[in-house]
Motif scaffolding. Sequence first.
Motif, short mmCIF file in Angstrom:
data_model
loop_
_atom_site.label_atom_id
_atom_site.label_comp_id
_atom_site.label_asym_id
_atom_site.label_seq_id
_atom_site.Cartn_x
_atom_site.Cartn_y
_atom_site.Cartn_z
N LEU A 10 29.99 60.83 31.99
CA LEU A 10 30.72 61.68 31.04
C LEU A 10 29.95 61.75 29.73
O LEU A 10 29.26 60.80 29.36
CB LEU A 10 32.12 61.10 30.76
CG LEU A 10 33.08 60.99 31.94
CD1 LEU A 10 34.35 60.25 31.51
CD2 LEU A 10 33.42 62.35 32.50
N PRO A 11 30.05 62.85 28.99
CA PRO A 11 29.43 62.91 27.67
C PRO A 11 30.06 61.89 26.73
O PRO A 11 31.28 61.67 26.76
CB PRO A 11 29.69 64.35 27.21
CG PRO A 11 30.78 64.86 28.08
CD PRO A 11 30.71 64.12 29.37
N LEU A 12 29.23 61.27 25.90
CA LEU A 12 29.69 60.20 25.03
C LEU A 12 29.67 60.62 23.57
O LEU A 12 28.78 61.37 23.14
CB LEU A 12 28.82 58.96 25.21
CG LEU A 12 28.71 58.40 26.64
CD1 LEU A 12 27.78 57.20 26.66
CD2 LEU A 12 30.08 58.02 27.19
N ALA A 13 30.63 60.11 22.81
CA ALA A 13 30.66 60.33 21.37
C ALA A 13 29.70 59.37 20.69
O ALA A 13 29.08 58.51 21.33
CB ALA A 13 32.08 60.14 20.85
N SER A 14 29.60 59.46 19.37
CA SER A 14 28.66 58.61 18.63
C SER A 14 29.02 57.13 18.73
O SER A 14 28.15 56.27 18.56
CB SER A 14 28.64 59.04 17.16
OG SER A 14 29.93 58.96 16.58
N ASP A 15 30.30 56.82 19.01
CA ASP A 15 30.70 55.43 19.16
C ASP A 15 30.48 54.89 20.56
O ASP A 15 30.78 53.73 20.85
CB ASP A 15 32.17 55.24 18.77
CG ASP A 15 33.14 56.04 19.65
OD1 ASP A 15 32.69 56.72 20.60
OD2 ASP A 15 34.36 55.97 19.39
N GLY A 16 29.94 55.73 21.46
CA GLY A 16 29.65 55.29 22.82
C GLY A 16 30.75 55.50 23.82
O GLY A 16 30.56 55.29 25.02
N TYR A 17 31.93 55.93 23.36
CA TYR A 17 33.05 56.18 24.25
C TYR A 17 33.05 57.64 24.72
O TYR A 17 32.53 58.52 24.02
CB TYR A 17 34.37 55.85 23.57
CG TYR A 17 34.61 54.38 23.41
CD1 TYR A 17 35.18 53.63 24.43
CD2 TYR A 17 34.26 53.71 22.23
CE1 TYR A 17 35.41 52.27 24.30
CE2 TYR A 17 34.48 52.35 22.08
CZ TYR A 17 35.06 51.63 23.12
OH TYR A 17 35.27 50.27 22.98
N PRO A 18 33.64 57.92 25.89
CA PRO A 18 33.69 59.30 26.37
C PRO A 18 34.38 60.24 25.39
O PRO A 18 35.38 59.88 24.76
CB PRO A 18 34.48 59.19 27.68
CG PRO A 18 34.24 57.80 28.15
CD PRO A 18 34.19 56.97 26.88
N VAL A 19 33.84 61.44 25.28
CA VAL A 19 34.42 62.46 24.43
C VAL A 19 35.63 63.07 25.13
O VAL A 19 35.55 63.44 26.31
CB VAL A 19 33.39 63.57 24.12
CG1 VAL A 19 34.03 64.70 23.32
CG2 VAL A 19 32.19 63.00 23.39
N ALA A 20 36.74 63.18 24.42
CA ALA A 20 37.93 63.83 24.98
C ALA A 20 37.91 65.30 24.58
O ALA A 20 38.02 65.64 23.41
CB ALA A 20 39.20 63.17 24.48
N GLY A 21 37.75 66.19 25.57
CA GLY A 21 37.77 67.62 25.28
C GLY A 21 39.17 68.13 25.03
O GLY A 21 39.37 69.10 24.30
N GLU A 214 43.68 62.68 29.20
CA GLU A 214 42.53 63.27 28.52
C GLU A 214 41.69 64.05 29.52
O GLU A 214 41.55 63.63 30.68
CB GLU A 214 41.67 62.20 27.85
CG GLU A 214 42.36 61.50 26.69
CD GLU A 214 41.47 60.47 26.00
OE1 GLU A 214 40.28 60.32 26.41
OE2 GLU A 214 41.94 59.81 25.06
N THR A 215 41.13 65.18 29.07
CA THR A 215 40.25 66.00 29.91
C THR A 215 38.92 66.17 29.19
O THR A 215 38.81 66.00 27.97
CB THR A 215 40.87 67.37 30.18
OG1 THR A 215 41.21 67.99 28.92
CG2 THR A 215 42.14 67.25 31.02
N ASP A 216 37.88 66.52 29.97
CA ASP A 216 36.59 66.81 29.36
C ASP A 216 36.50 68.29 29.00
O ASP A 216 37.49 69.03 29.10
CB ASP A 216 35.44 66.37 30.27
CG ASP A 216 35.38 67.15 31.58
OD1 ASP A 216 36.10 68.16 31.73
OD2 ASP A 216 34.59 66.74 32.46
#
Length: 282
Positions: A10-21, A214-216
């Motif tokens: 999954l794409p990750l945010a700057s904090d390393g956690y998955p981005v919630a679309g 949460e969805t991407d």
Amino acid sequence: MTQPPPPSPLPLASDGYPVAGGVARRPADSAESVRANRLWWDAAAPAYLAEHGSDLGDADFLWCPEGLREAQAHLLGDVAGRRVLEIGCGSAPCARWLRSAGADVVALDLSAGMLARAAELNRSTGIAVPLLQADAGALPLADASVDLACSAFGGLPFVADVAGALREVARVLRPGGRFVASVNHPMRWPFPDSPDPEDLRIVSSYFDRTPYVETDGSGRTVYVEHHRTVGDWVRAVVGAGLVLADLLEPEWTPGRTETWGQWSPERGELVPGTLILVGTKT
């Protein structure tokens, strides 16, 4: 030579956690919950363990963000020589602690990403515990094959059919066996996901069991968390054929400064954050 980690699913945010679309409150069945949460935890494992690994330890048993540890709580009793199943083991620090205390342990998790880190820690600590990748709702163990089953914030909040999962626990427990699980306290559900005590305001109904989803960016479900009231948890334990021996709401450990999501010392002084269920099989 250390191999680089595989690409995140999954794409990750700057904090390393998955981005919630996207975020929604809507129904989500067992199959959708399993698929989504396997994806999320595979992707989130490095960031989660970087953030919380030092508190969890490599071979330690932390029940909850409030700081209650099994070494002090003794909720499982004497584990030496006992066959123990840990459900939702993550990087398996609890299982390694149990092994060091003389237990015969099997550690189970849905996430291959978490189990990969568990395997690394097995090697680096020299405390090897068997690791299984499986869903908590379909335990790959024989009937009456374990003396104890435990889950420290692992698996159960993400299971759609918790009654079925607890029936599985009861199935694999031997007569006289004990089950102990810590879960996010149901009273946290109506409040904002914030550690600030100023945010202790009701924003949703305690009685609304609609899952948080949460969805991407493409609309694919990537995270599902399910809510139960205290009564729901009690009925699930009893309905599985277990005797409810205790319910605990740990208080914040004096002097503990760690913040985990919405769990903080300031908030922990005011409201419970964890519910611990203790059941036995007759």
